[in-house]
Design a protein around this motif. Structure first.
Motif, PDB file in Angstrom:
ATOM      1  N   LYS A  43       0.922  -1.257   0.409  1.00  0.00           N
ATOM      2  CA  LYS A  43       0.116   0.008  -0.487  1.00  0.00           C
ATOM      3  C   LYS A  43       0.939   1.545   0.130  1.00  0.00           C
ATOM      4  CE  LYS A  43      -1.152  -0.008   4.388  1.00  0.00           C
ATOM      5  NZ  LYS A  43      -1.647   0.240   6.125  1.00  0.00           N
ATOM      6  N   LEU A  44       0.296   2.355  -0.416  1.00  0.00           N
ATOM      7  CA  LEU A  44       1.208   3.661  -0.633  1.00  0.00           C
ATOM      8  C   LEU A  44       1.665   3.792   1.023  1.00  0.00           C
ATOM      9  CD1 LEU A  44      -1.030   6.340  -2.624  1.00  0.00           C
ATOM     10  CD2 LEU A  44       1.369   4.746  -2.935  1.00  0.00           C
ATOM     11  N   GLY A  45       2.494   3.927   0.897  1.00  0.00           N
ATOM     12  CA  GLY A  45       3.246   4.576   2.086  1.00  0.00           C
ATOM     13  C   GLY A  45       2.762   5.675   3.105  1.00  0.00           C
ATOM     14  N   PRO A  46       3.266   6.767   4.389  1.00  0.00           N
ATOM     15  CA  PRO A  46       2.497   7.746   5.091  1.00  0.00           C
ATOM     16  C   PRO A  46       3.115   8.775   4.010  1.00  0.00           C
ATOM     17  CG  PRO A  46       4.203   6.230   6.407  1.00  0.00           C
ATOM     18  CD  PRO A  46       3.636   5.469   4.831  1.00  0.00           C
ATOM     19  N   ARG A  47       5.309   8.053   3.283  1.00  0.00           N
ATOM     20  CA  ARG A  47       6.027   9.579   3.122  1.00  0.00           C
ATOM     21  C   ARG A  47       4.398  10.417   2.130  1.00  0.00           C
ATOM     22  NH1 ARG A  47      10.158   9.553  -0.022  1.00  0.00           N
ATOM     23  NH2 ARG A  47      10.926  11.793   0.252  1.00  0.00           N
ATOM     24  N   ARG A  48       4.592  11.740   2.401  1.00  0.00           N
ATOM     25  CA  ARG A  48       4.729  12.588   1.607  1.00  0.00           C
ATOM     26  C   ARG A  48       5.581  13.241   0.958  1.00  0.00           C
ATOM     27  NH1 ARG A  48      -0.447  13.821   2.406  1.00  0.00           N
ATOM     28  NH2 ARG A  48      -1.673  13.715   4.466  1.00  0.00           N
ATOM     29  N   LEU A  49       5.582  13.850  -0.074  1.00  0.00           N
ATOM     30  CA  LEU A  49       6.864  14.326  -1.263  1.00  0.00           C
ATOM     31  C   LEU A  49       6.821  15.833  -0.613  1.00  0.00           C
ATOM     32  CD1 LEU A  49       5.664  12.150  -3.966  1.00  0.00           C
ATOM     33  CD2 LEU A  49       7.216  12.139  -2.702  1.00  0.00           C
ATOM     34  N   GLU A  50       6.541  16.671   0.000  1.00  0.00           N
ATOM     35  CA  GLU A  50       6.311  18.283   0.400  1.00  0.00           C
ATOM     36  C   GLU A  50       8.100  18.583  -0.035  1.00  0.00           C
ATOM     37  OE1 GLU A  50       4.512  16.071   2.569  1.00  0.00           O
ATOM     38  OE2 GLU A  50       3.459  16.966   2.778  1.00  0.00           O
ATOM     39  N   GLU A  51       8.932  17.599   0.453  1.00  0.00           N
ATOM     40  CA  GLU A  51      10.643  17.787   0.256  1.00  0.00           C
ATOM     41  C   GLU A  51      10.543  17.848  -1.095  1.00  0.00           C
ATOM     42  OE1 GLU A  51      13.317  15.469   2.876  1.00  0.00           O
ATOM     43  OE2 GLU A  51      12.163  16.345   4.441  1.00  0.00           O
ATOM     44  N   GLU A  52      10.336  16.854  -1.856  1.00  0.00           N
ATOM     45  CA  GLU A  52      10.815  16.747  -3.279  1.00  0.00           C
ATOM     46  C   GLU A  52       9.767  18.286  -4.223  1.00  0.00           C
ATOM     47  OE1 GLU A  52      11.504  12.716  -1.598  1.00  0.00           O
ATOM     48  OE2 GLU A  52       9.750  14.368  -1.116  1.00  0.00           O
ATOM     49  N   ALA A  53       8.939  17.666  -3.851  1.00  0.00           N
ATOM     50  CA  ALA A  53       8.254  19.802  -4.086  1.00  0.00           C
ATOM     51  C   ALA A  53       8.504  20.834  -4.159  1.00  0.00           C
ATOM     52  CB  ALA A  53       6.222  19.825  -3.882  1.00  0.00           C
ATOM     53  N   ALA A  54       9.168  20.750  -2.603  1.00  0.00           N
ATOM     54  CA  ALA A  54       9.824  21.910  -2.751  1.00  0.00           C
ATOM     55  C   ALA A  54      11.080  21.867  -3.551  1.00  0.00           C
ATOM     56  CB  ALA A  54      10.610  22.197  -0.636  1.00  0.00           C
ATOM     57  N   TRP A  55      11.452  20.944  -3.345  1.00  0.00           N
ATOM     58  CA  TRP A  55      13.366  21.281  -4.831  1.00  0.00           C
ATOM     59  C   TRP A  55      13.106  21.523  -5.433  1.00  0.00           C
ATOM     60  CZ3 TRP A  55      15.143  18.531  -8.780  1.00  0.00           C
ATOM     61  CH2 TRP A  55      16.474  18.907  -9.065  1.00  0.00           C
ATOM     62  N   ILE A  56      11.582  20.487  -6.717  1.00  0.00           N
ATOM     63  CA  ILE A  56      11.397  20.982  -7.673  1.00  0.00           C
ATOM     64  C   ILE A  56      10.846  22.349  -8.082  1.00  0.00           C
ATOM     65  CG2 ILE A  56       9.507  20.595  -9.571  1.00  0.00           C
ATOM     66  CD1 ILE A  56       9.722  17.685  -8.587  1.00  0.00           C
ATOM     67  N   GLU A  57      10.009  22.909  -6.861  1.00  0.00           N
ATOM     68  CA  GLU A  57       9.493  24.105  -7.311  1.00  0.00           C
ATOM     69  C   GLU A  57      10.895  25.078  -6.525  1.00  0.00           C
ATOM     70  OE1 GLU A  57       7.209  27.814  -7.162  1.00  0.00           O
ATOM     71  OE2 GLU A  57       6.708  25.469  -7.384  1.00  0.00           O
ATOM     72  N   SER A  58      12.597  25.075  -6.084  1.00  0.00           N
ATOM     73  CA  SER A  58      12.853  25.845  -5.802  1.00  0.00           C
ATOM     74  C   SER A  58      13.678  26.221  -7.428  1.00  0.00           C
ATOM     75  CB  SER A  58      13.509  25.665  -4.729  1.00  0.00           C
ATOM     76  OG  SER A  58      14.209  24.563  -5.244  1.00  0.00           O
ATOM     77  N   HIS A  59      13.384  25.294  -7.816  1.00  0.00           N
ATOM     78  CA  HIS A  59      14.394  24.926  -9.580  1.00  0.00           C
ATOM     79  C   HIS A  59      13.853  25.094 -10.438  1.00  0.00           C
ATOM     80  CE1 HIS A  59      17.393  22.564  -7.144  1.00  0.00           C
ATOM     81  NE2 HIS A  59      18.063  22.602  -8.029  1.00  0.00           N
ATOM     82  N   ARG A  60      12.435  25.261 -10.041  1.00  0.00           N
ATOM     83  CA  ARG A  60      11.400  25.925 -11.600  1.00  0.00           C
ATOM     84  C   ARG A  60      11.284  27.337 -11.501  1.00  0.00           C
ATOM     85  NH1 ARG A  60       7.463  28.925 -11.777  1.00  0.00           N
ATOM     86  NH2 ARG A  60       6.618  28.281 -10.068  1.00  0.00           N
ATOM     87  N   GLN A  61      11.387  27.473 -10.253  1.00  0.00           N
ATOM     88  CA  GLN A  61      11.415  29.344 -10.188  1.00  0.00           C
ATOM     89  C   GLN A  61      12.949  30.030 -10.991  1.00  0.00           C
ATOM     90  OE1 GLN A  61      10.908  30.060  -6.217  1.00  0.00           O
ATOM     91  NE2 GLN A  61       8.754  30.141  -5.644  1.00  0.00           N
ATOM     92  N   LEU A  62      13.858  29.079 -10.649  1.00  0.00           N
ATOM     93  CA  LEU A  62      15.325  29.355 -11.466  1.00  0.00           C
ATOM     94  C   LEU A  62      14.989  29.894 -12.392  1.00  0.00           C
ATOM     95  CD1 LEU A  62      18.615  30.011  -9.977  1.00  0.00           C
ATOM     96  CD2 LEU A  62      18.513  27.315 -11.237  1.00  0.00           C
ATOM     97  N   TRP A  63      14.868  28.649 -12.786  1.00  0.00           N
ATOM     98  CA  TRP A  63      14.591  28.796 -14.639  1.00  0.00           C
ATOM     99  C   TRP A  63      13.736  29.085 -14.711  1.00  0.00           C
ATOM    100  CZ3 TRP A  63      18.508  26.371 -16.856  1.00  0.00           C
ATOM    101  CH2 TRP A  63      19.152  25.635 -16.711  1.00  0.00           C
ATOM    102  N   SER A  64      12.679  29.535 -14.586  1.00  0.00           N
ATOM    103  CA  SER A  64      12.149  30.982 -14.952  1.00  0.00           C
ATOM    104  C   SER A  64      11.873  31.940 -15.053  1.00  0.00           C
ATOM    105  CB  SER A  64      10.462  30.468 -13.693  1.00  0.00           C
ATOM    106  OG  SER A  64       9.139  31.221 -13.824  1.00  0.00           O
ATOM    107  N   ALA A  65      13.187  32.675 -13.663  1.00  0.00           N
ATOM    108  CA  ALA A  65      13.830  33.785 -13.705  1.00  0.00           C
ATOM    109  C   ALA A  65      14.488  33.800 -14.798  1.00  0.00           C
ATOM    110  CB  ALA A  65      14.596  33.602 -12.547  1.00  0.00           C
ATOM    111  N   ARG A  66      15.134  32.584 -14.938  1.00  0.00           N
ATOM    112  CA  ARG A  66      16.245  32.547 -16.056  1.00  0.00           C
ATOM    113  C   ARG A  66      15.501  32.892 -17.586  1.00  0.00           C
ATOM    114  NH1 ARG A  66      20.847  28.277 -14.424  1.00  0.00           N
ATOM    115  NH2 ARG A  66      21.817  29.909 -13.137  1.00  0.00           N
ATOM    116  N   PHE A  67      14.704  32.404 -17.828  1.00  0.00           N
ATOM    117  CA  PHE A  67      13.676  32.587 -19.036  1.00  0.00           C
ATOM    118  C   PHE A  67      13.605  33.667 -19.546  1.00  0.00           C
ATOM    119  CE2 PHE A  67      13.813  27.511 -18.538  1.00  0.00           C
ATOM    120  CZ  PHE A  67      14.155  26.928 -19.838  1.00  0.00           C
TER     121      PHE A  67
END
Length: 120
Positions: free
Chosen positions: A73-97
């Protein structure tokens, strides 16, 4: 920091495989035995056990053995840290573009101005 990186590495490695992503989608609907998952994904029991093990190490899946059947079954762990990491990089690339868009617009304007000067 190292523990954070290790978790990211485990999660992204687990999510990098199409079968493992499919297993997570399947388990999002309901729990399933490893045998059921192997059948649904048309693979050997050993192959599916390896995939489930990777997901389990990443904390994305939990297994429980009752008798001879191992249920997932799905584990109790959420992906908040991963989502935050992706978001920080999305913001970085968005600023560059955005900066690149400004440069391109400036060059287009300059090209138009230079084109008008040459025609005169």
């Amino acid at each position: 920091m190292v523990q954070y990186q290790d978790r990211l590495d485990l999660t992204f490695a687990a999510l990098s495989d199409v079968t493992r992503r499919g297993v997570l989608e399947q388990l999002g609907g309901s729990q399933a035995s490893i045998s059921d998952l192997a059948e649904r994904f048309q693979m050997t029991l050993t192959g599916m056990k390896k995939h489930v093990s990777v997901l389990e190490q990443a904390g994305l899946v939990v297994t429980e053995k009752v008798g001879r059947v191992r249920t997932c079954k799905l584990g109790p762990r959420r992906l908040e840290e991963e989502a935050a990491w992706i978001e920080s990089h999305r913001q970085l690339w968005s600023a560059r573009f955005d900066a690149l868009d400004k440069i391109v617009e400036k060059l287009k304007t300059q090209e138009k101005t230079d084109g008008h000067r040459k025609r005169r």
